[in-house]
Write an enzyme that holds these catalytic residues in place. Structure first.
Site, PDB file in Angstrom:
ATOM      1  N   GLU A 197      -7.306  -6.147  -1.265  1.00 61.05           N
ATOM      2  CA  GLU A 197      -7.443  -5.220   0.017  1.00 61.05           C
ATOM      3  C   GLU A 197      -6.210  -4.118   0.064  1.00 61.05           C
ATOM      4  O   GLU A 197      -5.128  -4.407  -0.385  1.00 61.05           O
ATOM      5  CB  GLU A 197      -7.402  -5.792   1.403  1.00 61.05           C
ATOM      6  CG  GLU A 197      -7.501  -5.013   2.508  1.00 61.05           C
ATOM      7  CD  GLU A 197      -6.036  -4.633   3.331  1.00 61.05           C
ATOM      8  OE1 GLU A 197      -6.077  -3.581   4.306  1.00 61.05           O
ATOM      9  OE2 GLU A 197      -5.066  -5.057   2.691  1.00 61.05           O
ATOM     10  N   CYS A 211       0.605  -1.271  -0.141  1.00 59.33           N
ATOM     11  CA  CYS A 211      -0.039   0.176   0.136  1.00 59.33           C
ATOM     12  C   CYS A 211       0.873   1.423   0.012  1.00 59.33           C
ATOM     13  O   CYS A 211       0.209   2.384  -0.082  1.00 59.33           O
ATOM     14  CB  CYS A 211      -0.998  -0.012   1.083  1.00 59.33           C
ATOM     15  SG  CYS A 211      -0.010   0.165   2.708  1.00 59.33           S
ATOM     16  N   ARG A 259      -9.339   2.407  11.316  1.00 60.56           N
ATOM     17  CA  ARG A 259      -8.752   1.674  10.180  1.00 60.56           C
ATOM     18  C   ARG A 259      -9.481   1.605   8.914  1.00 60.56           C
ATOM     19  O   ARG A 259     -10.256   0.738   8.865  1.00 60.56           O
ATOM     20  CB  ARG A 259      -8.242   0.225  10.892  1.00 60.56           C
ATOM     21  CG  ARG A 259      -6.869  -0.266   9.920  1.00 60.56           C
ATOM     22  CD  ARG A 259      -6.501  -1.483  10.290  1.00 60.56           C
ATOM     23  NE  ARG A 259      -5.289  -1.884   9.500  1.00 60.56           N
ATOM     24  CZ  ARG A 259      -4.098  -1.615   9.850  1.00 60.56           C
ATOM     25  NH1 ARG A 259      -3.971  -0.789  10.926  1.00 60.56           N
ATOM     26  NH2 ARG A 259      -3.049  -2.048   9.267  1.00 60.56           N
ATOM     27  N   ARG A 264     -10.170   1.020   5.107  1.00 63.64           N
ATOM     28  CA  ARG A 264      -9.469   0.391   4.009  1.00 63.64           C
ATOM     29  C   ARG A 264     -10.309   0.420   2.804  1.00 63.64           C
ATOM     30  O   ARG A 264     -11.392   0.084   3.047  1.00 63.64           O
ATOM     31  CB  ARG A 264      -9.025  -1.062   4.290  1.00 63.64           C
ATOM     32  CG  ARG A 264      -7.805  -0.862   5.563  1.00 63.64           C
ATOM     33  CD  ARG A 264      -6.471  -0.470   4.784  1.00 63.64           C
ATOM     34  NE  ARG A 264      -5.313  -0.484   5.462  1.00 63.64           N
ATOM     35  CZ  ARG A 264      -4.872   0.565   6.576  1.00 63.64           C
ATOM     36  NH1 ARG A 264      -5.580   1.725   6.454  1.00 63.64           N
ATOM     37  NH2 ARG A 264      -3.722   0.291   7.183  1.00 63.64           N
TER      38      ARG A 264
END
Length: 316
Positions: free
Chosen positions: A111, A73, A155, A157
């Site tokens: 993801e 990421c 968090r 995502r």
């Protein structure tokens, strides 16, 4: 049994959700040696291929129903350099496509960071969409914050699920948001003494800085670029991989015995990992913290995976 192939497996957070839902993890690939130690410790029966995805022989891989990838990421994150596909790590997305071309899975599960959809004014996400669509996949995606799905951590995502079946894609539903009923200290028990190595000495610089800053013992704290950061509403801030490289980035709490860092096992708990998941003693504490920050929120994935399984079964 439905089978999963796992790319960029890390310590197996995505795999754990699929395994709990009754899938078989046919094989996994991960380049980081320390993460591989943790993976093998918790998935002793899974074939783990340690090494660079660019060296994977796709023809030698077992066919699977689902191909998963929590791909790097840093190239897309607002905390990184945001070079995207111009970064060698960002380009690894196309390795996922190379392997998908050979395996032809029913579903591809991806993801990444929330900023993936906004990176380069949406061009990056558009290219990912086009790469999947050109292979006759139909795409659904969700940007979700863990605290909206029962886990007391902020968090956020991006989750992308690509289906070979248009009917399955149309019928798929992401989990609904739910009221957060858990607090940080429903996950971390302040009444249980941690190992002494996690506690700060009252003579230390960190202790002297934190003591006056801890105005609410029901919150969690950490040092940031802007001073000492305090959580809000009993929800932990995002646990980051730099916990393993910058000692100040590990969150602190004041428990019944003093001021201490939260433990790697508590980090896992804040990611929704089950209690039986553990680190081997061959993995350093720094690596454990890094691995937690690089992992995924298991309960969100679990909710998605149960729905994925239902949609695959309806196509059989």
């Amino acid at each position: 049994m439905l089978k999963v192939g796992s790319l960029f497996a890390g310590i197996g957070g995505i795999d754990l959700a699929f395994e709990q839902a009754g899938f078989e993890i046919a094989w996994a690939n991960e380049i980081d040696a320390a993460a591989c130690k943790t993976y093998r410790h918790n998935f002793p029966n899974t074939k783990l291929i340690e090494g660079d995805i660019r060296n994977l022989d796709a023809k030698a891989l077992e066919k699977v129903d689902v191909l998963t990838a929590g791909f790097p990421c840093q190239s897309f994150s607002v905390c990184g350099n945001q070079k995207g596909f111009k970064d060698s790590r960002g380009n690894l997305f196309f390795e996922i496509m190379r392997i998908a071309d050979e395996l032809q899975p029913q579903i591809i599960f991806l993801e990444n960071v929330a900023n993936l959809t906004e990176h380069d004014n949406g061009k990056t996400f558009n290219e990912i969409h086009n790469e999947l669509a050109s292979r006759d996949y139909f795409i659904r995606y969700l940007i979700a914050d863990a605290c909206d799905y029962g886990v007391p951590q902020h968090r956020t995502r991006t989750y992308i699920i690509a289906f070979k079946s248009k009917e399955a894609c149309d019928k798929f539903r992401f989990p609904e948001k739910c009221e957060l009923t858990k607090h940080i200290f429903d996950v971390i028990d302040k009444t249980v003494k941690a190992d002494d190595l996690y506690y700060l000495s009252p003579d230390s610089y960190q202790y002297k800085k934190l003591l006056p800053a801890i105005t609410d013992e029901e919150q969690i704290y950490r040092f940031s670029d802007y001073g000492i950061q305090k959580s809000k509403d009993g929800i932990c801030f995002t646990l980051k991989a730099n916990m393993g490289t910058w000692r100040d980035r590990v969150p602190f709490i004041k428990d019944n015995y003093g001021i201490r860092k939260i433990t790697p096992q508590e980090c896992l708990a804040l990611m929704g990992f089950p209690k039986e998941y553990s680190f081997p003693n061959t993995v350093s504490q720094k690596e454990q913290y890094k691995q937690c920050g690089n992992s995924v929120i298991v309960p969100i994935l679990m909710a998605m995976v149960v729905e994925i399984k239902t949609k695959i079964r309806t196509q059989e």
